[in-house]
Enzyme design. Structure first.
Site, short mmCIF file in Angstrom:
data_model
loop_
_atom_site.label_atom_id
_atom_site.label_comp_id
_atom_site.label_asym_id
_atom_site.label_seq_id
_atom_site.Cartn_x
_atom_site.Cartn_y
_atom_site.Cartn_z
N ASP A 1 0.86 -1.10 0.10
CA ASP A 1 -0.17 0.30 -0.05
C ASP A 1 0.80 1.47 -0.37
O ASP A 1 1.38 1.47 0.91
CB ASP A 1 -1.06 0.21 0.93
CG ASP A 1 -2.12 0.97 1.07
OD1 ASP A 1 -1.53 1.81 0.62
OD2 ASP A 1 -2.94 0.47 1.74
N HIS A 2 1.32 2.03 -0.95
CA HIS A 2 1.89 2.78 -1.08
C HIS A 2 1.45 4.00 -0.69
O HIS A 2 2.15 4.64 -0.61
CB HIS A 2 1.93 3.50 -2.69
CG HIS A 2 3.75 3.85 -3.45
ND1 HIS A 2 4.32 4.78 -2.21
CD2 HIS A 2 4.18 4.24 -4.40
CE1 HIS A 2 5.12 5.12 -2.64
NE2 HIS A 2 5.68 4.21 -4.20
N ARG A 3 0.31 4.45 -0.27
CA ARG A 3 -0.20 5.03 0.84
C ARG A 3 0.71 5.44 1.90
O ARG A 3 0.41 6.63 3.19
CB ARG A 3 -1.35 5.08 1.19
CG ARG A 3 -2.53 5.50 -0.69
CD ARG A 3 -3.89 5.97 0.17
NE ARG A 3 -3.92 3.63 0.29
CZ ARG A 3 -5.61 3.23 0.50
NH1 ARG A 3 -6.69 4.36 0.47
NH2 ARG A 3 -5.88 2.17 1.25
N ILE A 4 0.55 4.43 2.74
CA ILE A 4 1.51 4.07 3.47
C ILE A 4 3.23 4.05 4.14
O ILE A 4 3.57 3.66 4.65
CB ILE A 4 0.24 3.31 4.99
CG1 ILE A 4 0.53 1.79 4.12
CG2 ILE A 4 -0.73 4.36 5.93
CD1 ILE A 4 -0.52 1.21 5.04
N ILE A 5 3.26 2.59 2.70
CA ILE A 5 4.80 2.08 2.62
C ILE A 5 5.69 3.08 1.54
O ILE A 5 4.78 2.90 0.22
CB ILE A 5 4.67 0.53 2.46
CG1 ILE A 5 3.63 0.10 3.47
CG2 ILE A 5 6.34 -0.14 2.68
CD1 ILE A 5 3.58 -1.09 3.68
#
Length: 220
Positions: A184-188
């Site tokens: 999840d690129h929003r958090i990682i």
């Protein structure tokens, strides 16, 4: 990330020679790979986090425990279905307890005996399309999960697969497998995912006492 598996292969063989002698649980490649994922997640807890949108604002939700989802392909009445039971708090288990719990989940999945709670709470999933020969897969990330790891088939690179075994041995070639991380690129961040895979490879290559701990806990 493409990982050489010669050491994984040899250590699994030694483990199963011991397990056979003591009538213990047979250890699969997937047991060892799943265990390496759990150990790597301990070094990279961000990969185990979740995303939540609340009050119109995004939030990153840290998680203390690793709930490992196990993607299991099942054929029923001529149709294929995918079940993903969850091995709860996998990081607190010893390797023998982890492998036993893993096998019990797989067995109950195939028997249709899973409880609803066993399908909830997954934070990270392992899927193994390599079981049917797929070399590399980019699986879709499910809502609520930080990461899904895809494991490809174990084998020699395609350009060497047709060589005679003696030639492969003389060249010193290792079988390999490709491991992917959908996150999840929003958090990682991508760098975190890349380092996670790098540490996963380091563990499978025997660093940080990875196999030593397994041997000790199994009494090898």
């Amino acid at each position: 990330r493409t990982v050489p598996v010669k050491l994984l292969e040899e250590n699994r063989r030694l483990i199963n020679l011991h397990q056979g002698a003591v009538h213990g649980l047979k250890v699969s490649y997937t047991h060892l790979i799943a265990w390496s994922i759990v150990r790597a997640l301990e070094k990279h807890p961000a990969m185990n986090a979740g995303f939540l949108s609340a009050g119109g604002a995004p939030h990153r939700i840290p998680r203390a425990g690793i709930n490992l989802g196990i993607a299991i392909d099942i054929e029923r009445r001529g149709e294929r279905i995918l079940l993903v039971p969850c091995l709860k708090d996998a990081g607190r288990l010893s390797f023998p307890a982890f492998a036993k719990a893993y096998d019990e989940l797989v067995l109950r999945s195939r028997q249709g005996k899973l409880a609803p709670e066993e399908l909830k709470g997954t934070t990270v999933t392992l899927t193994n399309p390599g079981m049917i020969g797929t070399v590399m897969s980019v699986p879709r990330l499910m809502v609520g999960q930080g990461t899904i790891v895809g494991v490809g088939a174990i084998g020699y690179p395609a350009q060497y697969a047709g060589m005679a075994p003696r030639t492969i041995s003389e060249l010193g070639l290792s079988k390999v497998m490709t491991v992917t991380s959908t996150y999840d690129h929003r958090i990682i961040q991508g760098a975190e995912s890349g380092q996670f895979l790098a540490d996963l490879e380091r563990l499978l290559l025997g660093e940080d006492g990875f196999y030593g701990r397994i041997f000790e806990e199994l009494g090898v």
